[in-house]
Scaffold this motif. Structure first.
Motif, PDB file in Angstrom:
ATOM      1  N   GLU A 173       0.565  -1.002  -0.191  1.00 27.70           N
ATOM      2  CA  GLU A 173      -0.169  -0.343   0.128  1.00 27.70           C
ATOM      3  C   GLU A 173       1.095   1.655   0.228  1.00 27.70           C
ATOM      4  O   GLU A 173       1.508   1.438   0.840  1.00 27.70           O
ATOM      5  CB  GLU A 173      -0.821   0.302   1.411  1.00 27.70           C
ATOM      6  N   ALA A 174       0.876   2.088  -0.810  1.00 20.98           N
ATOM      7  CA  ALA A 174       1.779   3.466  -1.058  1.00 20.98           C
ATOM      8  C   ALA A 174       2.712   2.385  -1.016  1.00 20.98           C
ATOM      9  O   ALA A 174       3.601   3.245  -0.390  1.00 20.98           O
ATOM     10  CB  ALA A 174       1.410   3.923  -0.007  1.00 20.98           C
ATOM     11  N   GLY A 175       3.596   1.346  -1.678  1.00 20.16           N
ATOM     12  CA  GLY A 175       4.717   0.993  -1.423  1.00 20.16           C
ATOM     13  C   GLY A 175       4.993   0.152  -0.047  1.00 20.16           C
ATOM     14  O   GLY A 175       6.332  -0.151   0.212  1.00 20.16           O
TER      15      GLY A 175
END
Ligand SMILES: C[S@@+](CC[C@H](N)C(=O)[O-])C[C@H]1O[C@@H](n2cnc3c(N)ncnc32)[C@H](O)[C@@H]1O
Length: 276
Positions: A173-175
């Motif tokens: 999630e978002a990296g």
């Protein structure tokens, strides 16, 4: 906890009925004389096992590995909480003429000290591949292991690496990694699982399971606390089954991620000894 155990047992009863008919377990080749043990455990434990070695095999499923050790000369006791698995194991022992050196006990691992009055009677306690995630309490498990070993006896486990559990179903999630599996434990995780590792297309009635994460540190510390001396802990870059899509198997039954991968640890093996 009793409900968790009942769900897990119902699930494994169903798997024990299905698995002997699968290509994954290939009972035909076993009956023809082949061993189901992988080179890893044969190489790492094989020297300890000879004619008459008394082996206790915890969570033996329907007994193929247990009976394979019997073929190497050991006198074996397999334990599993599935009555279906134990029944099949006994049938296979009779079919292969190994029933004079193999017996099977239907029992939960934690109830074994109250069921099998043979504390300190085994040269080897063995367990492998897909066992610890079914156990809520590794410290109590380690006490069971240590309690059945004779002085100077050997404990050996080859198991799915806890980090490999984290990699399965890993989302970003978002990296940031958001693992579905908690490496550090944190209580029971409940799953609805259809199909099995040996029969992925199977439709099950008993789909609810409860599993527990145990990190390497927790496992090693529990064994040390039980009084065992850990001789080695090895981490391996291969798996014992197709854990991720696209893996390739070599002629030693080891499953690999594609060439060029920075291999993560997928399996660990540990050998410990009971003090003399
Ligand atoms: C993945 S299988 C082990 C497989 C084994 N390495 C093989 O391929 O034959 C896990 C086994 O643990 C057993 N099991 C799970 N929880 C248990 C418990 N609390 N006590 C005893 N057996 C248990 C199941 O019935 C199943 O046979």
């Amino acid at each position: 906890m009793d409900d968790f155990l009942a769900d897990n047992r119902a699930h494994w009863e169903e798997l024990a009925a299905l698995h002997p008919g699968t290509d994954f377990y290939d009972v035909e080749s076993f009956l023809a004389g082949e061993s189901t043990l992988l080179p890893l455990e044969r190489e790492e434990l094989g020297d300890v096992v000879g004619e008459g070695t008394r082996i206790l095999h915890l969570q033996c499923h329907f007994g193929l590995d247990t009976l394979s050790w019997a073929r190497e000369g050991a006198v074996v006791t397999g334990v599993d909480f599935s009555g279906t698995a134990i029944g099949t194991a006994r049938d296979l022992a009779a079919a292969t003429g190994l029933d004079d050196r193999a017996r099977f006990v239907e029992c939960d691992v934690y109830d074994l000290p109250a069921t099998l009055d043979e504390a300190g009677a085994f040269d080897v306690v063995f367990t492998s591949y897909g066992v610890l995630n079914w156990l809520p309490d590794v410290e109590r498990w380690a006490e069971v292991v240590a309690g059945f070993l004779a002085p100077g006896g050997t404990f050996y486990v080859a198991e799915i690496h806890p980090f490999a559990h984290v990699l399965m179903d890993l989302e970003l999630e978002a990296g940031r990694p958001v693992p579905d599996w908690s490496y550090f434990g944190g209580g029971a995780r409940t799953y609805e699982e259809d199909g099995t590792y040996a029969a992925p297309a199977a439709t099950l009635d008993s789909t609810t399971t409860h599993e527990w994460a145990h990190g390497l540190g927790e496992i090693v510390t529990a064994l040390l606390d039980s009084g065992l001396d850990v001789e080695f802990l090895r981490e391996h870059p291969f798996a014992c089954f197709e854990q991720f899509p696209g893996m390739e198997v070599d002629d030693e039954g080891r499953w690999w991620l594609p060439e060029g991968t920075n291999h993560p640890p997928l399996t660990f093996s540990l050998l410990a000894r009971s003090p003399e």
